[in-house]
Design a protein around this motif. Sequence first.
Motif, PDB file in Angstrom:
ATOM      1  N   LYS A 268       0.820  -1.222   0.000  1.00 15.93           N
ATOM      2  CA  LYS A 268       0.000   0.000   0.000  1.00 15.93           C
ATOM      3  C   LYS A 268       0.852   1.270   0.000  1.00 15.93           C
ATOM      4  CE  LYS A 268      -3.884  -2.296   2.257  1.00 15.93           C
ATOM      5  NZ  LYS A 268      -4.819  -2.332   3.406  1.00 15.93           N
ATOM      6  N   ASN A 269       1.989   1.186  -0.704  1.00 21.64           N
ATOM      7  CA  ASN A 269       2.880   2.337  -0.805  1.00 21.64           C
ATOM      8  C   ASN A 269       2.503   3.142  -2.046  1.00 21.64           C
ATOM      9  OD1 ASN A 269       5.093   4.114  -1.249  1.00 21.64           O
ATOM     10  ND2 ASN A 269       6.408   2.763  -0.046  1.00 21.64           N
ATOM     11  N   LYS A 270       1.644   4.135  -1.856  1.00 22.16           N
ATOM     12  CA  LYS A 270       1.116   4.931  -2.958  1.00 22.16           C
ATOM     13  C   LYS A 270       2.216   5.720  -3.668  1.00 22.16           C
ATOM     14  CE  LYS A 270      -3.435   4.307  -2.597  1.00 22.16           C
ATOM     15  NZ  LYS A 270      -4.287   3.847  -3.706  1.00 22.16           N
ATOM     16  N   TYR A 272       5.406   5.033  -4.128  1.00 17.98           N
ATOM     17  CA  TYR A 272       6.185   4.199  -5.056  1.00 17.98           C
ATOM     18  C   TYR A 272       5.310   3.676  -6.198  1.00 17.98           C
ATOM     19  CZ  TYR A 272      10.461   4.154  -2.272  1.00 17.98           C
ATOM     20  OH  TYR A 272      11.619   4.513  -1.635  1.00 17.98           O
ATOM     21  N   GLN A 273       4.037   3.496  -5.928  1.00 12.17           N
ATOM     22  CA  GLN A 273       3.134   3.106  -7.017  1.00 12.17           C
ATOM     23  C   GLN A 273       3.149   4.186  -8.105  1.00 12.17           C
ATOM     24  OE1 GLN A 273      -0.903   1.872  -5.902  1.00 12.17           O
ATOM     25  NE2 GLN A 273      -0.114   1.184  -3.932  1.00 12.17           N
ATOM     26  N   ALA A 274       3.058   5.439  -7.673  1.00 11.09           N
ATOM     27  CA  ALA A 274       3.057   6.548  -8.631  1.00 11.09           C
ATOM     28  C   ALA A 274       4.362   6.578  -9.424  1.00 11.09           C
ATOM     29  CB  ALA A 274       2.848   7.871  -7.895  1.00 11.09           C
ATOM     30  N   GLY A 275       5.475   6.346  -8.741  1.00 11.12           N
ATOM     31  CA  GLY A 275       6.770   6.321  -9.412  1.00 11.12           C
ATOM     32  C   GLY A 275       6.853   5.220 -10.454  1.00 11.12           C
ATOM     33  N   THR A 276       6.273   4.061 -10.127  1.00 10.57           N
ATOM     34  CA  THR A 276       6.291   2.930 -11.067  1.00 10.57           C
ATOM     35  C   THR A 276       5.413   3.214 -12.273  1.00 10.57           C
ATOM     36  OG1 THR A 276       6.524   1.484  -9.134  1.00 10.57           O
ATOM     37  CG2 THR A 276       6.105   0.424 -11.241  1.00 10.57           C
ATOM     38  N   TYR A 277       4.238   3.798 -12.037  1.00  8.82           N
ATOM     39  CA  TYR A 277       3.366   4.166 -13.163  1.00  8.82           C
ATOM     40  C   TYR A 277       4.067   5.187 -14.069  1.00  8.82           C
ATOM     41  CZ  TYR A 277      -0.872   1.747 -11.598  1.00  8.82           C
ATOM     42  OH  TYR A 277      -1.798   0.793 -11.271  1.00  8.82           O
ATOM     43  N   THR A 278       4.824   6.099 -13.464  1.00  7.33           N
ATOM     44  CA  THR A 278       5.573   7.078 -14.257  1.00  7.33           C
ATOM     45  C   THR A 278       6.572   6.369 -15.170  1.00  7.33           C
ATOM     46  OG1 THR A 278       5.396   8.726 -12.482  1.00  7.33           O
ATOM     47  CG2 THR A 278       7.095   9.091 -14.153  1.00  7.33           C
ATOM     48  N   ASN A 279       7.318   5.423 -14.606  1.00 11.31           N
ATOM     49  CA  ASN A 279       8.309   4.701 -15.411  1.00 11.31           C
ATOM     50  C   ASN A 279       7.655   3.842 -16.485  1.00 11.31           C
ATOM     51  OD1 ASN A 279      10.448   5.815 -14.077  1.00 11.31           O
ATOM     52  ND2 ASN A 279      10.694   4.131 -12.628  1.00 11.31           N
ATOM     53  N   LEU A 280       6.503   3.249 -16.170  1.00 10.04           N
ATOM     54  CA  LEU A 280       5.771   2.489 -17.184  1.00 10.04           C
ATOM     55  C   LEU A 280       5.301   3.411 -18.317  1.00 10.04           C
ATOM     56  CD1 LEU A 280       3.692   0.064 -14.931  1.00 10.04           C
ATOM     57  CD2 LEU A 280       5.223  -0.648 -16.790  1.00 10.04           C
ATOM     58  N   ILE A 303      -2.398   9.768  -8.438  1.00  3.69           N
ATOM     59  CA  ILE A 303      -1.934   9.191  -7.173  1.00  3.69           C
ATOM     60  C   ILE A 303      -1.103  10.208  -6.406  1.00  3.69           C
ATOM     61  CG2 ILE A 303      -0.478   7.416  -6.117  1.00  3.69           C
ATOM     62  CD1 ILE A 303      -1.278   5.550  -8.404  1.00  3.69           C
ATOM     63  N   TYR A 304      -0.176  10.877  -7.097  1.00  2.00           N
ATOM     64  CA  TYR A 304       0.655  11.885  -6.427  1.00  2.00           C
ATOM     65  C   TYR A 304      -0.217  12.962  -5.778  1.00  2.00           C
ATOM     66  CZ  TYR A 304       5.314  10.419  -8.049  1.00  2.00           C
ATOM     67  OH  TYR A 304       6.496   9.740  -8.245  1.00  2.00           O
ATOM     68  N   LYS A 305      -1.247  13.407  -6.488  1.00  2.00           N
ATOM     69  CA  LYS A 305      -2.128  14.444  -5.935  1.00  2.00           C
ATOM     70  C   LYS A 305      -2.913  13.918  -4.734  1.00  2.00           C
ATOM     71  CE  LYS A 305      -2.742  17.248 -10.112  1.00  2.00           C
ATOM     72  NZ  LYS A 305      -3.685  17.727 -11.153  1.00  2.00           N
ATOM     73  N   VAL A 307      -1.999  11.762  -2.509  1.00  2.00           N
ATOM     74  CA  VAL A 307      -1.180  11.597  -1.295  1.00  2.00           C
ATOM     75  C   VAL A 307      -0.471  12.891  -0.910  1.00  2.00           C
ATOM     76  CG1 VAL A 307      -0.833   9.128  -1.656  1.00  2.00           C
ATOM     77  CG2 VAL A 307       0.811  10.732  -2.633  1.00  2.00           C
ATOM     78  N   GLY A 308      -0.789  13.985  -1.623  1.00  2.00           N
ATOM     79  CA  GLY A 308      -0.209  15.282  -1.281  1.00  2.00           C
ATOM     80  C   GLY A 308       1.277  15.360  -1.521  1.00  2.00           C
ATOM     81  N   SER A 309       1.729  14.795  -2.643  1.00  2.00           N
ATOM     82  CA  SER A 309       3.161  14.808  -2.954  1.00  2.00           C
ATOM     83  C   SER A 309       3.647  16.215  -3.279  1.00  2.00           C
ATOM     84  CB  SER A 309       3.454  13.891  -4.138  1.00  2.00           C
ATOM     85  OG  SER A 309       3.236  12.551  -3.800  1.00  2.00           O
ATOM     86  N   LYS A 310       4.953  16.380  -3.329  1.00  2.00           N
ATOM     87  CA  LYS A 310       5.559  17.661  -3.661  1.00  2.00           C
ATOM     88  C   LYS A 310       5.253  18.029  -5.113  1.00  2.00           C
ATOM     89  CE  LYS A 310       9.490  17.222  -0.504  1.00  2.00           C
ATOM     90  NZ  LYS A 310      10.956  17.128  -0.413  1.00  2.00           N
ATOM     91  N   GLU A 311       5.239  19.325  -5.371  1.00  2.00           N
ATOM     92  CA  GLU A 311       4.983  19.801  -6.726  1.00  2.00           C
ATOM     93  C   GLU A 311       6.004  19.263  -7.720  1.00  2.00           C
ATOM     94  OE1 GLU A 311       2.581  24.033  -6.467  1.00  2.00           O
ATOM     95  OE2 GLU A 311       4.747  24.052  -6.829  1.00  2.00           O
ATOM     96  N   SER A 312       7.262  19.131  -7.283  1.00  2.00           N
ATOM     97  CA  SER A 312       8.325  18.692  -8.186  1.00  2.00           C
ATOM     98  C   SER A 312       8.028  17.308  -8.753  1.00  2.00           C
ATOM     99  CB  SER A 312       9.677  18.688  -7.472  1.00  2.00           C
ATOM    100  OG  SER A 312       9.651  17.814  -6.361  1.00  2.00           O
ATOM    101  N   GLU A 313       7.424  16.438  -7.927  1.00  2.00           N
ATOM    102  CA  GLU A 313       7.111  15.077  -8.380  1.00  2.00           C
ATOM    103  C   GLU A 313       5.987  15.092  -9.421  1.00  2.00           C
ATOM    104  OE1 GLU A 313       8.462  13.077  -4.131  1.00  2.00           O
ATOM    105  OE2 GLU A 313       6.434  13.832  -4.443  1.00  2.00           O
TER     106      GLU A 313
END
Length: 417
Positions: A268-270, A272-280, A303-305, A307-313
């Motif tokens: 349930k690591n959102k 890293y999920q977002a990072g993987t979808y980015t690479n895919l 997903i990034y939005k 979980v409130g990720s940083k703007e840079s991501e």
Amino acid sequence: MLGQRIKELRKEKKLTQQELSKGIITRSYLSQIEQGLVQPSFDILEKLSLKLDCSVDTFFKTIENKDLLLSQVKKEIKTAENQIESNSYEKVEGFIQKKDYLVHKELNSYDKGILLWVHGKYYEHKKDYNHSLAFFEESITELESSKHTNEMLRSLDSLGYVHSQINNNEIALNLLNKAYRIMIYDQIQGVIRVSILVNLGIVHGKLKEYYSAINFLQEASDLNDKMGTYYKSGEIFMAMGICNMQLKRYKGAKEAYERALNFFKLSKNKYYQAGTYTNLGILSSYKKEYHQADLYLRTAINIYKSVGSKESEIMNVQVELARVYYLQEEYDKASSICHDVLQMEDVNKHTAQALELLGDIGFKLSDIEDSLKHYNRAKDFLVTQSISCDHLCKKVADVYFSIGDYQKASDFYKECF
């Protein structure tokens, strides 16, 4: 605490129970008093105080039992260590605030080394890498002196990882190679071995040594299989996907990313999920599967939005999405997303990437003025950030060459070197 206080005062006077109790009560009765099993009369307390050269009031003063306090501190350190290892960082907040523990004089090198490692991991989690590095370095010093190899290796591995996070890759490699040599010499097994192998794989990948990176990562995966564990499995397959993608092994990259995604979903690591979808998404773009790339990248942004990720991501994914539209010659959509990136408050390398892509669009549309404007803005930004801009100099030169201004084209081509 009365009995405990009498016991401490007796020990300060270097008296045995027999010596203190003589002529007052039996040794057995004194033992029961010290254990808190009986409550002595005032008369007995008065006689004991005379022998101990103190007042009866002294028996009732609040004192600090050093043994009890030290035992409690060690227990809290162990609890915090377990919480860090289970990624329960929010539970460690209160413990980290107890700054006096860091200067506790009674702690041995082993406990102090673990305490420093806990602080290092906490600040690593907060991405406060300067504090994290300092704590890990101190932790290694303490644990080396106490010859606790496993714990020292863990701190050395953590230090190498943090250096890799701030792109001190040569330093990270030296630290991790040292850990690797110790690990082999002392035949260290378990999750610490997996972690060292994973971090070595990641650093080799960052240094573009993709084949050796894959070897380390595969060894980590094989060790997990052997132990029946899944330690850092998501990170292993994510890194393997990146290396395979760089080597244009697209089938292997996709398989690795999909395995990584499964592990991140299970944990349930959102983030890293977002990072993987980015690479895919990037991988699908390389394969010219633009519709699939669009779906993956939009999923990552959502997903990034969430979980409130940083703007840079988020900006990173938006630039990749804009690039997908650019490759499909949907310049209006690509331009719109780039302008959204430029509206972000955070200004970083993705800002320069958006400007560069706008320059590419202008060049494609033969809008030379617009193209040069965005290329130069991107170039100026990279210069202020001490980031190489040679590729932008070449693009500017190409623009001038296309309009027959060969002198300016020549000047910018020279600047590339």
